[in-house]
Design a protein around this motif. Structure first.
Motif, PDB file in Angstrom:
ATOM      1  N   ASP A  32       0.826  -1.217   0.000  1.00 28.87           N
ATOM      2  CA  ASP A  32       0.000   0.000   0.000  1.00 28.87           C
ATOM      3  C   ASP A  32       0.862   1.268   0.000  1.00 28.87           C
ATOM      4  N   ASP A  71      -1.605  -2.276  -4.308  1.00 27.03           N
ATOM      5  CA  ASP A  71      -2.049  -0.895  -4.067  1.00 27.03           C
ATOM      6  C   ASP A  71      -0.895   0.088  -4.176  1.00 27.03           C
ATOM      7  N   ASN A 109      -6.602  -3.968  -4.876  1.00 24.14           N
ATOM      8  CA  ASN A 109      -7.864  -3.495  -5.465  1.00 24.14           C
ATOM      9  C   ASN A 109      -7.695  -2.145  -6.172  1.00 24.14           C
ATOM     10  N   HIS A 110      -6.798  -1.287  -5.667  1.00 22.24           N
ATOM     11  CA  HIS A 110      -6.643   0.037  -6.275  1.00 22.24           C
ATOM     12  C   HIS A 110      -5.888   0.011  -7.606  1.00 22.24           C
ATOM     13  N   HIS A 215      -3.199  -9.442  -1.144  1.00 20.44           N
ATOM     14  CA  HIS A 215      -3.830  -8.146  -0.857  1.00 20.44           C
ATOM     15  C   HIS A 215      -5.252  -8.465  -0.419  1.00 20.44           C
ATOM     16  N   HIS A 238      -3.359  -4.282   2.011  1.00 21.13           N
ATOM     17  CA  HIS A 238      -4.732  -3.796   2.154  1.00 21.13           C
ATOM     18  C   HIS A 238      -4.953  -3.072   3.474  1.00 21.13           C
TER      19      HIS A 238
HETATM   20 ZN   LIG Z   1      -6.387  -2.334  -0.843  1.00 23.40          ZN
END
Ligand SMILES: [Zn+2]
Length: 502
Positions: A32, A71, A109-110, A215, A238
């Motif tokens: 992240d 991320d 996810n990003h 993640h 995450h």
């Molecule tokens: Zn994330």
């Protein structure tokens, strides 16, 4: 005599070294990371410092690999600025991560925040390897692997350490699992657990040890270990705060976001390639670590490029707005999209006062993109990090019936960017109250509203456009009036915080 002594001496040496013969494989874990430069006035983080750490560890152990557990392409505030007439969109992240010698990543996810074409550009620019065991490209229902310069991303990767002395060559298998949060239509997400097991089954005979780059939520990481205890180490992401959990013999770790810390894992194998021990150490990336000059130069170049765009818009990115000291403002998605929170209240309040003479202020929580917690000295750049898209504050006169509908739509969708944050509203058992009275459906209210919310593009807000019959009047800010804080919500927030600070 001398020769015999020599032989005996050598024999002793060999037996000693064979007794203590181990192979050490080192993983340096980040997760992240959205910022290339140090944060909080330069105190913490910064990829030029991480590069120094990597170089130092590599000097003592050539079997060192650098991991980023997802991320990083988004949400990054620098990425919202423009360079070479194009939005930067995470290009600065990939460029700097290439420079520090990142080895392996998995999707977060990003990574799927931008449209597919942007992700493809970032994939092609990256010199590091992407591993994806459960996420694939979905092109109108056709599921294929994502590609990096036309080469399909692997579902696993094997690190092969050549044999030395009497030892056998050592093979470490790596899988990569990504959470299916804020799903995108161009991505196909397979079940985490069965995907991991399937890959493990296909490689188990050719590896000595299995590790994961994930993640996921920590509970999902724990479940993954329960389902696949062969995983010896999970380097997760995450969550943005450091943690270390042990499930059976497996270690799960997460470092702090933005490389404020990194984890250093030393996997020690005996000469039969049996994993003896994992030593995991959390390392603080702070002012005690010198910045690698070459990386710092590249970071500075990107910051200068992106900041130019911010200066042009009237920001002074490095100016301190407020010192939160030990207080934190939580801007994590799981907070701002699920509950009325301090940061949402603060932005709502700033909008309320910027618009002047309104009854209520509200905006879509998806406008908050930082997905992180703020603490310490907050600069204008941090406010840009919170609200990278900016946007105008509109003064809207609307009927009570429509106001009620908006509130109900917003609250009906926790988890979505359309979940609303507000100021000036009270939720009571009897119903919603504005100015101490229940909302009257026939009365006209005055509201400060984020312009995006009135575009009809927000999730489930298709009805909310300027021509909705419930809207009586919309007043736009005057772009020529540089003192009109409603021209950009970030000006309103900065102004409000600066006043608060005084
Ligand atoms: Zn994330």
């Amino acid at each position: 005599m001398l020769n015999i002594f020599k032989i005996v001496f050598i024999a002793v040496l060999v037996s000693c070294s064979s007794l203590s013969q181990t192979t050490e494989v080192v993983f340096i874990q980040m997760n992240d990371v959205y910022e290339i430069a140090p944060l909080e006035g330069g105190k913490y983080g910064g990829l030029a410092r991480v590069k120094t750490v990597i170089d130092n560890i590599k000097q003592t152990n050539p079997h060192t690999y650098v991991i980023l557990s997802g991320d990083f392409i988004s949400p990054s505030a620098l990425g919202t600025s423009t360079y070479e007439d194009k939005r930067i969109n995470g290009r600065q992240m990939v460029d700097v991560l290439n420079a520090i010698g990142l080895d392996y990543v998995t999707f977060g996810n990003h990574e799927f925040d931008y449209k597919y074409e942007v992700l493809q550009d970032r994939l092609n620019e990256s010199k590091f390897k992407w591993i994806s065991s459960n996420t694939f490209q979905n092109t109108n229902g056709e599921i294929t692997a994502f590609k990096q310069n036309s080469i399909a991303l692997p579902e696993y990767h094997l690190i092969k350490i050549p044999a030395y002395l009497k030892g056998m060559p050592l093979t470490v298998g790596i899988i990569g699992i990504c959470i299916d949060a804020n799903k995108q239509p161009y991505v196909s997400y397979n079940d985490y657990y069965s995907s991991a097991k399937k890959v493990y089954t296909s490689i188990k005979d050719s590896i000595d040890c299995l590790i994961g780059i994930t993640h996921l939520n920590i509970d999902e990481d724990k479940k993954l270990v329960a389902e696949l205890p062969e995983l010896k180490l999970i380097m997760g992401g995450h969550e943005h705060v450091n943690m270390l959990h042990k499930v059976g013999e497996t270690i799960i770790t997460k470092a702090d976001a933005n490389a404020i810390t990194v984890y250093v894992h030393r996997l020690i194998f005996d000469e039969q390639n049996k994993l003896l021990e994992i030593k995991s150490e959390l390392l603080s990336i702070d002012e005690n670590i010198p910045e690698d000059p070459k990386t710092k130069k590249l970071v500075d170049e990107w910051v200068t490029r992106a900041f130019k765009g911010f200066y042009d818009k009237g920001f002074d990115p490095l100016k301190m707005v407020i010192d939160l000291k030990k207080d934190t403002l939580d801007g994590k998605d799981e907070t701002v999209r699920y509950s009325q929170c301090a940061l949402g209240y603060l932005i709502g309040t700033a909008m309320f006062y910027a618009a002047k003479d309104v009854d209520i202020a509200f905006f879509n929580s998806g406008a908050i993109r930082i997905d992180d917690k703020l603490t310490g000295e907050i600069t204008q750049y941090d406010i840009i990090r919170v609200l990278p898209f900016g946007g105008k504050i509109l003064k809207v006169e609307l009927k009570g019936s429509l106001l009620k509908q908006i509130i109900e739509t917003g609250f009906s969708q926790p988890g979505s960017g359309g979940y609303i944050q507000y100021y000036g509203l009270e939720q009571t058992a009897a119903g919603y109250k504005v100015k101490n009275a229940l909302i009257d459906e026939n009365k006209v209210y005055s509201a400060a509203v984020a312009d995006y919310l009135l575009s009809g593009m927000e999730h489930n807000f298709g009805y909310l456009t300027k021509d909705n019959p419930g809207i009586i009047k919309v007043t736009e800010p005057n772009p020529a009036d540089k003192n009109d804080l409603c021209n950009d919500v970030r000006f309103a927030v900065i102004n409000y915080l600066e006043k608060w600070n005084r």
